[in-house]
Design an enzyme around this catalytic site. Structure first.
Site, PDB file in Angstrom:
ATOM      1  N   ASP A 177       0.867  -1.179   0.000  1.00 21.25           N
ATOM      2  CA  ASP A 177       0.000   0.000   0.000  1.00 21.25           C
ATOM      3  C   ASP A 177       0.904   1.229   0.000  1.00 21.25           C
ATOM      4  O   ASP A 177       2.126   1.128   0.171  1.00 21.25           O
ATOM      5  CB  ASP A 177      -0.882  -0.025   1.264  1.00 21.25           C
ATOM      6  CG  ASP A 177      -1.799   1.189   1.356  1.00 21.25           C
ATOM      7  OD1 ASP A 177      -2.406   1.555   0.334  1.00 21.25           O
ATOM      8  OD2 ASP A 177      -1.896   1.805   2.439  1.00 21.25           O
ATOM      9  N   SER A 178       0.286   2.405  -0.120  1.00 21.96           N
ATOM     10  CA  SER A 178       1.060   3.632  -0.025  1.00 21.96           C
ATOM     11  C   SER A 178       1.491   3.923   1.418  1.00 21.96           C
ATOM     12  O   SER A 178       2.380   4.740   1.630  1.00 21.96           O
ATOM     13  CB  SER A 178       0.212   4.803  -0.527  1.00 21.96           C
ATOM     14  OG  SER A 178      -0.973   4.873   0.240  1.00 21.96           O
ATOM     15  N   TYR A 202      -0.962   8.641  -2.211  1.00 21.52           N
ATOM     16  CA  TYR A 202      -0.921   8.399  -3.648  1.00 21.52           C
ATOM     17  C   TYR A 202      -2.187   8.937  -4.332  1.00 21.52           C
ATOM     18  O   TYR A 202      -2.170   9.244  -5.522  1.00 21.52           O
ATOM     19  CB  TYR A 202      -0.870   6.895  -3.932  1.00 21.52           C
ATOM     20  CG  TYR A 202       0.487   6.229  -3.817  1.00 21.52           C
ATOM     21  CD1 TYR A 202       1.557   6.808  -3.142  1.00 21.52           C
ATOM     22  CD2 TYR A 202       0.683   4.976  -4.394  1.00 21.52           C
ATOM     23  CE1 TYR A 202       2.776   6.165  -3.044  1.00 21.52           C
ATOM     24  CE2 TYR A 202       1.900   4.334  -4.304  1.00 21.52           C
ATOM     25  CZ  TYR A 202       2.947   4.920  -3.628  1.00 21.52           C
ATOM     26  OH  TYR A 202       4.149   4.266  -3.545  1.00 21.52           O
ATOM     27  N   GLY A 203      -3.273   8.970  -3.586  1.00 21.39           N
ATOM     28  CA  GLY A 203      -4.596   9.203  -4.180  1.00 21.39           C
ATOM     29  C   GLY A 203      -4.796  10.560  -4.815  1.00 21.39           C
ATOM     30  O   GLY A 203      -5.779  10.794  -5.514  1.00 21.39           O
ATOM     31  N   CYS A 245      -4.236  -1.554  -2.041  1.00 20.87           N
ATOM     32  CA  CYS A 245      -4.382  -0.121  -2.254  1.00 20.87           C
ATOM     33  C   CYS A 245      -5.318   0.059  -3.440  1.00 20.87           C
ATOM     34  O   CYS A 245      -4.995  -0.350  -4.566  1.00 20.87           O
ATOM     35  CB  CYS A 245      -3.017   0.493  -2.544  1.00 20.87           C
ATOM     36  SG  CYS A 245      -3.107   2.225  -3.037  1.00 20.87           S
ATOM     37  N   ASN A 246      -6.479   0.642  -3.181  1.00 18.88           N
ATOM     38  CA  ASN A 246      -7.455   0.844  -4.254  1.00 18.88           C
ATOM     39  C   ASN A 246      -6.896   1.761  -5.336  1.00 18.88           C
ATOM     40  O   ASN A 246      -7.175   1.588  -6.522  1.00 18.88           O
ATOM     41  CB  ASN A 246      -8.725   1.464  -3.681  1.00 18.88           C
ATOM     42  CG  ASN A 246      -9.467   0.519  -2.776  1.00 18.88           C
ATOM     43  OD1 ASN A 246     -10.399  -0.147  -3.182  1.00 18.88           O
ATOM     44  ND2 ASN A 246      -9.046   0.437  -1.519  1.00 18.88           N
ATOM     45  N   THR A 247      -6.124   2.756  -4.919  1.00 17.88           N
ATOM     46  CA  THR A 247      -5.601   3.741  -5.866  1.00 17.88           C
ATOM     47  C   THR A 247      -4.671   3.071  -6.879  1.00 17.88           C
ATOM     48  O   THR A 247      -4.780   3.298  -8.083  1.00 17.88           O
ATOM     49  CB  THR A 247      -4.866   4.856  -5.089  1.00 17.88           C
ATOM     50  OG1 THR A 247      -5.771   5.396  -4.129  1.00 17.88           O
ATOM     51  CG2 THR A 247      -4.374   5.945  -6.007  1.00 17.88           C
ATOM     52  N   GLU A 262      -3.203   8.135   8.685  1.00 16.81           N
ATOM     53  CA  GLU A 262      -1.746   8.001   8.870  1.00 16.81           C
ATOM     54  C   GLU A 262      -1.306   8.641  10.191  1.00 16.81           C
ATOM     55  O   GLU A 262      -0.379   8.188  10.834  1.00 16.81           O
ATOM     56  CB  GLU A 262      -0.997   8.658   7.700  1.00 16.81           C
ATOM     57  CG  GLU A 262      -1.088   7.913   6.375  1.00 16.81           C
ATOM     58  CD  GLU A 262      -0.163   6.702   6.267  1.00 16.81           C
ATOM     59  OE1 GLU A 262       0.916   6.710   6.874  1.00 16.81           O
ATOM     60  OE2 GLU A 262      -0.555   5.746   5.577  1.00 16.81           O
ATOM     61  N   CYS A 285     -10.979   2.705  -0.021  1.00 13.67           N
ATOM     62  CA  CYS A 285      -9.571   3.026   0.225  1.00 13.67           C
ATOM     63  C   CYS A 285      -9.199   2.203   1.450  1.00 13.67           C
ATOM     64  O   CYS A 285      -9.950   2.202   2.444  1.00 13.67           O
ATOM     65  CB  CYS A 285      -9.401   4.515   0.508  1.00 13.67           C
ATOM     66  SG  CYS A 285      -7.756   4.947   1.114  1.00 13.67           S
ATOM     67  N   THR A 286      -8.068   1.506   1.383  1.00 14.00           N
ATOM     68  CA  THR A 286      -7.744   0.598   2.488  1.00 14.00           C
ATOM     69  C   THR A 286      -7.377   1.331   3.780  1.00 14.00           C
ATOM     70  O   THR A 286      -7.275   0.711   4.832  1.00 14.00           O
ATOM     71  CB  THR A 286      -6.604  -0.363   2.079  1.00 14.00           C
ATOM     72  OG1 THR A 286      -5.509   0.425   1.580  1.00 14.00           O
ATOM     73  CG2 THR A 286      -7.077  -1.340   1.016  1.00 14.00           C
ATOM     74  N   HIS A 287      -7.193   2.642   3.712  1.00 16.47           N
ATOM     75  CA  HIS A 287      -7.002   3.404   4.946  1.00 16.47           C
ATOM     76  C   HIS A 287      -8.323   3.570   5.713  1.00 16.47           C
ATOM     77  O   HIS A 287      -8.318   3.743   6.935  1.00 16.47           O
ATOM     78  CB  HIS A 287      -6.460   4.811   4.649  1.00 16.47           C
ATOM     79  CG  HIS A 287      -4.993   4.867   4.395  1.00 16.47           C
ATOM     80  ND1 HIS A 287      -4.414   4.400   3.240  1.00 16.47           N
ATOM     81  CD2 HIS A 287      -3.973   5.371   5.159  1.00 16.47           C
ATOM     82  CE1 HIS A 287      -3.102   4.615   3.287  1.00 16.47           C
ATOM     83  NE2 HIS A 287      -2.809   5.196   4.438  1.00 16.47           N
TER      84      HIS A 287
HETATM   85  N1  DGL Z   1      -4.793   3.155   0.884  1.00 18.95           N
HETATM   86  C1  DGL Z   1      -4.762   3.506  -0.484  1.00 18.95           C
HETATM   87  C2  DGL Z   1      -6.038   3.212  -1.195  1.00 18.95           C
HETATM   88  O1  DGL Z   1      -6.638   2.179  -0.906  1.00 18.95           O
HETATM   89  C3  DGL Z   1      -4.090   4.804  -0.886  1.00 18.95           C
HETATM   90  C4  DGL Z   1      -4.373   6.032  -0.172  1.00 18.95           C
HETATM   91  C5  DGL Z   1      -3.453   7.161  -0.627  1.00 18.95           C
HETATM   92  O2  DGL Z   1      -2.253   6.957  -0.601  1.00 18.95           O
HETATM   93  O3  DGL Z   1      -3.971   8.210  -1.018  1.00 18.95           O
HETATM   94  O4  DGL Z   1      -6.469   3.912  -2.078  1.00 18.95           O
END
Ligand code: DGL
Length: 297
Positions: free
Chosen positions: A38-39, A70-71, A101-103, A181, A213-215
């Protein structure tokens, strides 16, 4: 030095030999780890589900904490970062990659699969599947990073899975990632922002809300509170863990149960203590092996 690409590295990685006992994997690949990336800390939500379902598997986790989020970055940059992570994990001899990571799944999947000689699983298809199983009214809300929302990957995955009659509404929620984060999992600032972000989505009366988003599952209790009891929150973690169990069983790569606990390893590009802190809280176990590395070729 940059590692060679998938075509030339580890020529024996997928090699099987036919013996008097049938097919044998050469090099004992069943002992190789699963790579999850993931990011940042978000992929820990997927890691937890994989650890629960597959307790004998060894996991190598990668969080690009120096370059998160990353998003809000362009598809080209996200694909470049994703490729660097994949090369790193392939050097660790992973037998399966999970894009947690969905992104990256939304915009970098072609780059990732082109590099990988091992199976690649990702979270968007798994999330779409879970949402379709959960919805009764066919009204599905999606919250995700700007890149994921703009890619249209979730509505496309829902339609591919037979949900073309579903009504989907999306909202980008870029501030949730830095809040997660930071560990602001139940903070008044997070609650205020969640109310603001979710209001237009909730006004469409979804019965299911995809945490795309996995966060976001780190903020789950707070988000459930804001969404109310009539909305089912779904994320991809359990479904992608089930996919991993199926793929490893099908390819004969499940690790045999062993007395010893598997020695997981965690790699980050910045602030290992932050991952250690959130990781211990979230995974419910100490994370002694958080290593700081740098990427970029
Ligand atoms: N956790 C990631 C996702 O599922 C990325 C979030 C990010 O870095 O913006 O999209």
């Amino acid at each position: 030095m940059c590692p060679p690409d998938a075509a030339t590295r580890n020529p024996g990685t997928r090699h099987r030999e036919f013996t008097s006992q049938g097919w044998l994997f050469v090099g004992n690949e069943t002992q190789h780890p699963i790579g999850i990336f993931d990011s940042g800390v978000g992929g820990l939500t997927v890691t937890r589900a994989v650890m629960e379902l597959l307790p004998h598997e060894r996991i190598v986790y990668f969080g690009d904490t120096a370059r998160v989020p990353y998003g809000v970055k362009s598809p080209g940059t996200i694909s470049r970062y994703a490729s660097e992570i994949v090369r790193f994990l392939l050097e660790k001899d992973v037998k399966l990659l999970i894009v947690a990571c969905n992104t990256m799944a939304a915009v970098a999947l072609p780059a990732i699969t082109a590099l990988s000689p091992v199976p690649v699983l990702e979270v968007i298809d798994a999330g779409a599947k879970s949402a379709l199983a959960a919805t009764r009214t066919g009204r599905i809300g999606i919250i995700a990073t700007p890149s994921t929302v703009h890619s249209g990957a979730y509505p496309a995955a829902i339609a591919r899975r037979g949900g073309d009659a579903a009504l989907t509404v999306s909202r980008a929620c870029p501030l949730f990632v830095p809040l997660a984060e930071e560990g602001f999992l139940d903070h008044p600032a997070t609650r205020l922002i969640a109310r603001e972000y979710l209001a237009p989505v909730l006004a469409e009366n979804p019965d299911t809300l995809i945490l795309g988003c996995t966060h976001y599952p780190l903020l789950r209790p707070l988000l459930q509170d804001v969404a109310g009891p009539g909305v089912t929150l779904v994320d991809s973690a359990t479904a992608v863990a089930a996919d991993a169990a199926r793929v490893l069983a099908e390819t004969g790569l499940l690790t045999a149960p062993d007395e010893a606990r598997p020695a997981h390893a965690f790699f980050v590009t910045d602030a290992p203590d932050r991952l250690r802190g959130i990781g211990e809280l979230f995974l419910g176990r100490p994370l002694p092996d958080v290593h700081l590395v740098s990427l970029g070729c």
